[in-house]
Motif scaffolding. Structure first.
Motif, PDB file in Angstrom:
ATOM      1  N   PHE A 104       0.867  -1.177   0.000  1.00 60.60           N
ATOM      2  CA  PHE A 104       0.000   0.000   0.000  1.00 60.60           C
ATOM      3  C   PHE A 104       0.906   1.231   0.000  1.00 60.60           C
ATOM      4  O   PHE A 104       1.718   1.416   0.903  1.00 60.60           O
ATOM      5  CB  PHE A 104      -0.886   0.034   1.242  1.00 60.60           C
ATOM      6  CG  PHE A 104      -2.005  -0.977   1.253  1.00 60.60           C
ATOM      7  CD1 PHE A 104      -3.295  -0.605   0.893  1.00 60.60           C
ATOM      8  CD2 PHE A 104      -1.770  -2.296   1.624  1.00 60.60           C
ATOM      9  CE1 PHE A 104      -4.337  -1.525   0.908  1.00 60.60           C
ATOM     10  CE2 PHE A 104      -2.800  -3.229   1.647  1.00 60.60           C
ATOM     11  CZ  PHE A 104      -4.089  -2.848   1.278  1.00 60.60           C
ATOM     12  N   ASP A 105       0.778   2.094  -0.995  1.00 64.81           N
ATOM     13  CA  ASP A 105       1.585   3.309  -1.038  1.00 64.81           C
ATOM     14  C   ASP A 105       0.828   4.399  -1.778  1.00 64.81           C
ATOM     15  O   ASP A 105      -0.371   4.257  -2.061  1.00 64.81           O
ATOM     16  CB  ASP A 105       2.952   3.039  -1.684  1.00 64.81           C
ATOM     17  CG  ASP A 105       2.848   2.465  -3.091  1.00 64.81           C
ATOM     18  OD1 ASP A 105       1.785   2.642  -3.739  1.00 64.81           O
ATOM     19  OD2 ASP A 105       3.830   1.839  -3.541  1.00 64.81           O
ATOM     20  N   ALA A 106       1.530   5.497  -2.092  1.00 68.01           N
ATOM     21  CA  ALA A 106       0.863   6.623  -2.749  1.00 68.01           C
ATOM     22  C   ALA A 106       0.309   6.244  -4.112  1.00 68.01           C
ATOM     23  O   ALA A 106      -0.705   6.793  -4.559  1.00 68.01           O
ATOM     24  CB  ALA A 106       1.851   7.785  -2.892  1.00 68.01           C
ATOM     25  N   ASP A 107       0.980   5.304  -4.779  1.00 71.36           N
ATOM     26  CA  ASP A 107       0.499   4.874  -6.095  1.00 71.36           C
ATOM     27  C   ASP A 107      -0.615   3.844  -5.992  1.00 71.36           C
ATOM     28  O   ASP A 107      -1.357   3.634  -6.948  1.00 71.36           O
ATOM     29  CB  ASP A 107       1.654   4.274  -6.906  1.00 71.36           C
ATOM     30  CG  ASP A 107       2.723   5.301  -7.215  1.00 71.36           C
ATOM     31  OD1 ASP A 107       2.369   6.481  -7.409  1.00 71.36           O
ATOM     32  OD2 ASP A 107       3.916   4.918  -7.239  1.00 71.36           O
ATOM     33  N   ARG A 108      -0.708   3.180  -4.842  1.00 71.25           N
ATOM     34  CA  ARG A 108      -1.740   2.157  -4.646  1.00 71.25           C
ATOM     35  C   ARG A 108      -2.425   2.378  -3.295  1.00 71.25           C
ATOM     36  O   ARG A 108      -2.334   1.534  -2.393  1.00 71.25           O
ATOM     37  CB  ARG A 108      -1.119   0.756  -4.690  1.00 71.25           C
ATOM     38  CG  ARG A 108      -0.693   0.286  -6.054  1.00 71.25           C
ATOM     39  CD  ARG A 108      -0.151  -1.143  -5.984  1.00 71.25           C
ATOM     40  NE  ARG A 108       1.043  -1.197  -5.135  1.00 71.25           N
ATOM     41  CZ  ARG A 108       2.279  -1.005  -5.583  1.00 71.25           C
ATOM     42  NH1 ARG A 108       2.493  -0.769  -6.856  1.00 71.25           N
ATOM     43  NH2 ARG A 108       3.306  -1.072  -4.760  1.00 71.25           N
ATOM     44  N   PRO A 109      -3.144   3.485  -3.100  1.00 72.24           N
ATOM     45  CA  PRO A 109      -3.805   3.714  -1.816  1.00 72.24           C
ATOM     46  C   PRO A 109      -5.030   2.822  -1.604  1.00 72.24           C
ATOM     47  O   PRO A 109      -5.410   2.524  -0.475  1.00 72.24           O
ATOM     48  CB  PRO A 109      -4.208   5.190  -1.874  1.00 72.24           C
ATOM     49  CG  PRO A 109      -4.372   5.466  -3.342  1.00 72.24           C
ATOM     50  CD  PRO A 109      -3.332   4.632  -4.018  1.00 72.24           C
ATOM     51  N   ASN A 110      -5.654   2.403  -2.720  1.00 68.10           N
ATOM     52  CA  ASN A 110      -6.857   1.560  -2.644  1.00 68.10           C
ATOM     53  C   ASN A 110      -6.742   0.398  -3.633  1.00 68.10           C
ATOM     54  O   ASN A 110      -7.554   0.262  -4.551  1.00 68.10           O
ATOM     55  CB  ASN A 110      -8.111   2.383  -2.971  1.00 68.10           C
ATOM     56  CG  ASN A 110      -8.245   3.596  -2.075  1.00 68.10           C
ATOM     57  OD1 ASN A 110      -7.951   4.705  -2.501  1.00 68.10           O
ATOM     58  ND2 ASN A 110      -8.661   3.378  -0.847  1.00 68.10           N
ATOM     59  N   PRO A 111      -5.770  -0.462  -3.456  1.00 62.40           N
ATOM     60  CA  PRO A 111      -5.534  -1.519  -4.446  1.00 62.40           C
ATOM     61  C   PRO A 111      -6.561  -2.643  -4.380  1.00 62.40           C
ATOM     62  O   PRO A 111      -7.244  -2.845  -3.370  1.00 62.40           O
ATOM     63  CB  PRO A 111      -4.149  -2.036  -4.056  1.00 62.40           C
ATOM     64  CG  PRO A 111      -4.097  -1.826  -2.575  1.00 62.40           C
ATOM     65  CD  PRO A 111      -4.807  -0.517  -2.338  1.00 62.40           C
ATOM     66  N   THR A 112      -6.614  -3.371  -5.462  1.00 65.14           N
ATOM     67  CA  THR A 112      -7.414  -4.588  -5.509  1.00 65.14           C
ATOM     68  C   THR A 112      -6.505  -5.763  -5.173  1.00 65.14           C
ATOM     69  O   THR A 112      -5.284  -5.623  -5.097  1.00 65.14           O
ATOM     70  CB  THR A 112      -8.001  -4.798  -6.910  1.00 65.14           C
ATOM     71  OG1 THR A 112      -6.927  -4.968  -7.838  1.00 65.14           O
ATOM     72  CG2 THR A 112      -8.866  -3.612  -7.328  1.00 65.14           C
TER      73      THR A 112
END
Length: 262
Positions: free
Chosen positions: A27-35
């Motif tokens: 989880f990071d700035a590029d993937r704040p709400n990943p699947t």
């Protein structure tokens, strides 16, 4: 990230923990709400594994789901909070430890409990009083140290019983207290007088004196100590000359943590 290979795991390797941390740090700035698919790609883990990790983290309160997307919860902040709290305590305590060392001419130490051991988190050495190396990160037994007795004295009886059951009271010198009943009586005395003095129990020739550091709730979260050798002073002189300075140091550090002085 390369896929994790089961064949590379060893006896001391916990693969489930590694996978859990891999998912959390994905989880990071590029993937704040990943699947699940996005996390699988980022970690190199299979989708079923990622889903199991997420469901476990969700049960523990570290992540939440909204449809196919996942987010971190504020609870993850508690992981870093322990590190921050310890380092903040070390930073604010350092000048007080330095003053104590200057006033007493003896080494000053700050320590906390980590599991069933005492770990030093700050130290101002004045002279070498031990035959073993003593520095931040050093771990010492609870039962034979003034620091350990202070950190344990205000714990519930059940916690004391747990430490005795899991660690025992091993004899380190001929003077080490090894009887559980006597040890509990000592903890009661420490609690009543507000400090602990230990002579020759961890190591022959070592005198250590400790007092509790409290947070804004009044809980004992650390202990401050002054250490010297029997060749330099006596227990009576430590009681008379060092106890007042030590208590002043402990109160000053506690005050910085928001504890109101009585």
């Amino acid at each position: 990230m390369e896929p994790m290979d089961d064949e590379k795991t060893s006896q001391n390797h916990i693969q489930g923990l590694e996978r859990g941390l891999a998912v959390l740090t994905a989880f990071d700035a590029d993937r704040p709400n990943p699947t699940v698919a996005e996390l699988a790609t980022a970690t190199g883990l299979s989708r079923p594994v990622v889903r199991r990790v997420l469901l476990t983290l969700q049960r523990l309160g570290y992540v939440a789901s909204s449809g196919p997307h996942w987010t971190l919860t504020p609870r993850v902040l508690s992981i870093g909070q322990h590190y921050t709290a310890t380092h903040a305590l070390t930073e604010l305590a350092q000048p007080h430890l330095m003053r104590q060392a200057e006033r007493t001419g003896e080494s000053a130490t700050l320590a906390v409990m980590d599991g069933n051991e005492v770990v030093y988190i700050a130290r101002v050495p004045v002279r070498r009083v031990l035959s073993v190396t003593v520095s931040p990160g050093t771990r010492v037994p609870v039962h034979a140290t003034s620091l350990g007795r202070v950190l344990l004295a205000w714990e519930p009886d059940e916690r004391v019983d747990e430490v005795i059951a899991e660690c025992g009271l091993p004899r380190l010198t001929p003077h080490t207290v090894t009887d559980p009943a006597e040890f509990r009586e000592i903890l009661t005395r420490v609690r009543e007088q507000g400090w602990s003095l230990v002579v020759n129990e961890r190591e022959e020739g070592l005198i250590s004196l400790s007092a509790p550091v409290r947070d804004h709730h009044g809980r004992v979260i650390a202990a401050v100590a002054s250490s010297t050798s029997t060749g330099r002073t006596t227990p009576d002189r430590m009681r008379e000359e060092v106890v007042p300075v030590l208590l002043e140091t402990a109160k000053a550090i506690s005050g910085e943590l928001g504890h109101e002085r009585g």
